[in-house]
Design an enzyme around this catalytic site. Structure first.
Site, PDB file in Angstrom:
ATOM      1  N   SER A  37     -34.042  77.845  69.782  1.00 52.40           N
ATOM      2  CA  SER A  37     -35.474  78.099  69.720  1.00 52.40           C
ATOM      3  C   SER A  37     -35.774  79.057  68.567  1.00 52.40           C
ATOM      4  CB  SER A  37     -35.961  78.614  71.068  1.00 52.40           C
ATOM      5  OG  SER A  37     -37.357  78.596  71.145  1.00 52.40           O
ATOM      6  N   HIS A  78     -37.854  71.533  76.016  1.00 54.27           N
ATOM      7  CA  HIS A  78     -37.270  72.653  75.282  1.00 54.27           C
ATOM      8  C   HIS A  78     -35.994  73.189  75.929  1.00 54.27           C
ATOM      9  CE1 HIS A  78     -37.497  75.586  72.124  1.00 54.27           C
ATOM     10  NE2 HIS A  78     -37.584  76.603  72.953  1.00 54.27           N
ATOM     11  N   ASP A  88     -39.718  67.745  73.574  1.00 51.57           N
ATOM     12  CA  ASP A  88     -39.919  69.196  73.530  1.00 51.57           C
ATOM     13  C   ASP A  88     -41.398  69.487  73.300  1.00 51.57           C
ATOM     14  OD1 ASP A  88     -39.927  71.927  72.959  1.00 51.57           O
ATOM     15  OD2 ASP A  88     -37.957  71.854  72.013  1.00 51.57           O
TER      16      ASP A  88
END
Length: 911
Positions: A768, A879, A846
């Protein structure tokens, strides 16, 4: 984007996203039982962002050995098969497009190659075991090896072999706060699982003979069997709220069938806007009001409430709910970045009224992505309202509803000079005053307002800004309400807030009324209030309990301070300050008579609950002093079976004088003649605190133990816990300082430990925001220090990310476009030619960091003719990358790819 409920808008660990606040003012009775009794420490990816000038910390090794918690009597003891190499190598080397003319030729080549490799590995292993082999960096000096007797690898981690088993425990909130300890029995819920299944029980800490059977986690309704996913319990124990068939939407939101059970009549009915419909419907959420007189829920983005006994039809509060209009429910960006919740409703503590937010996404642009694993000829498309920098944000309004007169009013939010606002917080300060906070679009100016429901007046109580610190505002800690106490001449409701002081450190401030414009600072110093902030308020002694990193930035401990404290030396240290590194979380019962203690590191976690005094002392000699929640037999087994790596907490001074914290993780047994590969784990999001004294048994520890490597975890400037002087480096500079600090720290570490580090086997990885930091570090370093990299779900251009998070740090895209383009995106594609190999991983669904980031980056790699990378795509994973066995796959992919890199097997693959 993500960082624990870690109560900011971001989370490091995806499996912890639904943790609840431990604020003493309101403990939510919402129990997710899907992971029944098991907790896997530190697994799951970090999210994008989260979440004093400290003394120079000397190197101090923390071994995960037998330790004595706070020097007290109760000690806490520590501690899909991959392809074979030759099959993997042939696939990678020759690829699917190269054809072998005959099967016999392929088999023969495999046999020859296998014999060669086996011989080579045998010679290499014997040759390199002591002193390694560099061979100009072409041959790895980290040969394949047998796992140490007490070592562990990624297979052990993913199988749950290091998971800590603990009992379910959740305090049940009373309908009002208990002022006296004697009134507080420490009512809680737990579960018991045996051959007959799982059952819910209510018990008391005061009376260990009190037990109420609340029934099974399975029930039958209209001949269909349902299994409970989450449960909420009224304090009278007469009503239970169940969720079944729960389907997650985003980080906090979901839909489910909800039910209410009457434990007196043993009847269950579905919660529905259709009175006496008799069939379950999917709704967004359902909760009890604070006094347990009502249940409220949202369906199709409209708000409903109903008396808890179901004697009357549900009241429909709003009727304009749609895909673009959300009532009492957050839209995507508010759920992710602002309120960190799927709810946007606040009930008065006496159940007489409530205020809810209405979000309008009509003008917000949509992000659309396909779903691939549906077995349909044409991919269905998913759309979410997702604002990006410079584009339209959702608008927000507040509405007040009075139960008595069934009237709804639009609350004047008094936007003052602000064209656009963000609603950051809301809380009732007593039954008549609702406090809320708004900022400008860029989160630089904060206005605190109070709406009085008796006079129907709105007052702007105080204004704050962070221009002096080059800072920003974001969701931090919950407000703690302080009730009146006539005996102590406290005539009004007040509250404790956590915000920065004049020196730029987050501290406790006491406001003695809802309308107070100035607060009394209760804590001071070059340290910060951390975690959930206020843990509880003891009405009898006027003591605020809170968690802070006062001893060092890696640790979190509990402290107390009185409302009438006049000096910082009146701070009450509740844990031994000589225990230099330790990390605790606490949750208290309503009166703070009882507390749940979570010891989270650096040794193996340990959980217990009891009176506050007993928990802080943990004197095992006192019979029944504490209820031990940890399965010590299981814990001791883990300690005996595995030897955890050695962890040291360090600080290094940069060339410009800035001090950077980092953690060093080394194999439990070091060979002084060996050169070790090095993995650097990064995150670095603004204001985040990713690495701490918590015990880790995840990827990094598996790499250290199973791959015999050293791991560094670095907190670059711009991260949290050290005040605004340190945090503000990130302002308008995403992607600038992180790679510079990470590279310099790594370079200094290698220089100081040069005889023991294999300079040709240095890798970096992150997820991330950490993926973004990883790529920016490679861009900056150009292969000088880092030879390998792994980036999971990375941002590659902040113009692609959501507006509220990005603009909070980078400002207005219209006036700051140069910095958006220069520092906050990956620009120098040519730098990636200089690393030996790197890998990209991303999920196609995501919703947070869109796969657009990776695809656009890969396109630029293709245009530049760069081929020294691997890529793994996870269809329909979000995610957290969990869909269809993806979580196991992604961690094993990272581990085994790194194993190949450290053994030099990626170096000769054609670029």
């Amino acid at each position: 984007m993500a960082s624990d409920k870690i109560h900011t808008h971001k989370r490091k660990n995806s499996h912890l996203f639904n943790e609840q606040s431990t604020s003493g003012s309101s403990l939510r009775t919402d129990y997710d039982i899907s992971m029944d009794n098991m907790e896997l420490e530190n697994m799951g990816p970090p999210g994008i962002g989260r979440t004093t000038s400290i003394p120079n910390v000397h190197s101090e090794s923390i071994n995960s050995s037998h330790i004595d918690l706070e020097n007290q009597n109760l000690s806490v003891p520590q501690s899909e098969q991959p392809l074979s190499w030759d099959t993997w190598y042939l696939t990678r080397k020759y690829g699917e497009n190269r054809r072998v003319r005959t099967g016999a030729l392929l088999i023969g080549a495999l046999i020859i190659l296998y014999v060669f490799i086996t011989a080579f590995m045998t010679v290499s292993s014997g040759k390199n075991a002591d002193n390694g082999s560099t061979n100009n960096g072409k041959t790895g000096n980290s040969p394949s090896k047998v796992k140490p007797e007490k070592g562990f690898d990624i297979e052990d981690v993913m199988k749950g072999n290091l998971m800590i088993d603990k009992k379910n425990f959740h305090f049940i909130d009373p309908p009002y706060r208990f002022h006296n300890h004697d009134l507080d029995p420490g009512l809680y819920m737990t579960t018991v699982t045996n051959d007959e299944g799982t059952k819910f029980y209510a018990k008391q800490l005061f009376d260990d003979e009190f037990v109420k059977d609340l029934g099974s986690n399975k029930f039958v309704y209209h001949n269909n069997e349902y299994t409970v996913d989450t449960i909420k319990i009224s304090y009278s124990l007469e009503k239970l709220l169940f969720a079944t068939d729960k389907i997650d939407d985003y980080r906090h939101s979901s839909t489910a069938n909800y039910w209410i059970k009457d434990t007196v009549t043993n009847t269950i009915r579905p919660i529905s806007p259709y009175y006496d419909a008799g069939v379950p419907v999917r709704i967004s959420y359902a909760y009890f009001s604070p006094g347990y007189n009502f249940i409220y829920f949202v369906m199709d983005n409209n708000l409903y409430f109903q008396d808890v006994n179901g004697e009357h039809a549900p009241v429909k509060v709003s009727s304009d709910g749609s895909a673009d209009i959300m009532n009492a429910k957050t839209d995507w960006v508010y759920e992710e970045e602002v309120l960190a919740d799927d709810r946007a409703i606040w009930w008065a503590p006496d159940d007489s009224k409530f205020i809810f937010a209405r979000f309008n996404d009509t003008d917000v642009d949509s992000y659309i992505f396909p779903k691939y694993t549906t077995n349909q000829q044409y991919n269905p498309m998913t759309s979410i309202k997702y604002p990006t920098p410079g584009r339209s944000n959702p608008t927000v309004e507040l509405f007040y509803y009075s139960i008595g007169d069934s009237m709804i009013y639009n609350v004047n939010m008094d936007r003052q000079h602000l064209d656009e606002i963000i609603l950051y917080d809301g809380e009732w300060i007593g039954p008549e005053n609702f406090l809320f906070k708004i900022t400008d679009r860029f989160s630089k100016e904060l206005h605190v307002k109070t709406f009085n429901t008796q006079s129907v007046e709105l007052l702007n109580t105080r204004d704050l800004n962070v221009y002096d610190f080059k800072g920003w505002f974001e969701k931090t800690k919950d407000i703690c309400v302080i009730p009146p106490n006539e005996e102590k001449y406290r005539h009004n409701y007040g509250y404790i807030d956590v915000h920065h002081d004049n020196d730029g450190f987050n501290h406790l401030f006491y406001y003695d009324s809802p309308q107070a414009s100035t607060g009394k600072q209760l804590t001071h110093g070059n340290w910060e209030v951390t975690g959930s902030g206020v843990v509880g308020f003891d009405y009898e002694t006027d003591t605020i309990y809170f968690t802070a990193n006062r001893y060092n930035t890696f640790s979190q401990n509990i402290f107390g301070v009185k409302l009438d404290a006049k000096r910082d030396d009146e701070l009450i240290a509740l844990q031994d300050p000589t225990v230099k590194y330790s990390y605790y979380d606490y949750e208290t019962s309503s009166s703070t008579r009882y507390a749940l203690m979570e010891y989270l590191g650096p040794s193996l976690p340990f959980y217990a609950v009891g009176t506050f005094t007993d928990i802080l002392s943990l004197k095992s000699a006192k019979k029944n002093a504490a209820l031990i929640l940890t399965n010590n037999e299981r814990r001791n087994k883990i300690e005996g079976a595995y030897e955890l790596p050695t962890t040291s907490y360090k600080t290094v001074k940069m060339d410009d004088g800035v001090e950077i914290d980092y953690i060093e993780i080394k194999p439990a047994s070091m060979n002084p003649k060996r050169k070790y590969p090095l993995l650097v784990n990064v995150y670095g999001g603004p204001g985040s605190q990713t690495f701490s004294a918590k015990c880790g048994t995840s990827l990094e520890q598996a790499v250290t133990s199973g791959l015999d490597a050293i791991v560094l975890q670095i907190e670059p400037r711009g991260t949290g816990g050290k005040g605004w002087q340190f945090r503000s480096w990130a302002s308008e500079s995403l992607g600038h300082w992180e790679p510079r600090d990470i590279t310099e720290v790594t370079k200094k570490f290698i220089h100081e430990n040069s005889p023991h580090i294999d300079h040709e086997r240095v890798a970096i990885w992150g997820w991330s925001y950490g993926g973004f930091t990883t790529l920016k570090t490679i861009e900056f370093d150009k292969g000088e220090i880092f030879k390998y990299a792994m980036a999971v779900a990375p941002v590659t251009n902040w113009l692609f990310y959501d507006s509220i998070y990005t603009e909070r740090y980078m400002g207005d895209v219209n006036t700051n476009i140069d910095k958006y383009l220069e520092s906050s995106r990956v620009n120098d594609i040519g730098s990636f030619k200089n690393v030996r190999r790197f890998m990209l991983l991303h999920g196609t669904a995501d919703d947070n960091v869109h796969i657009q980031n990776t695809y656009e980056f890969v396109d630029r790699l293709n245009v530049a003719g760069i081929r020294n990378y691997d890529m793994h795509i996870f269809p329909d994973s979000d995610h957290s990358i969990k869909y269809h066995n993806a979580q196991s796959t992604v961690y094993k992919k990272l581990y085994y790819w790194l194993e190949e890199a450290f053994n030099g097997r990626l170096d000769d693959i054609e670029h």
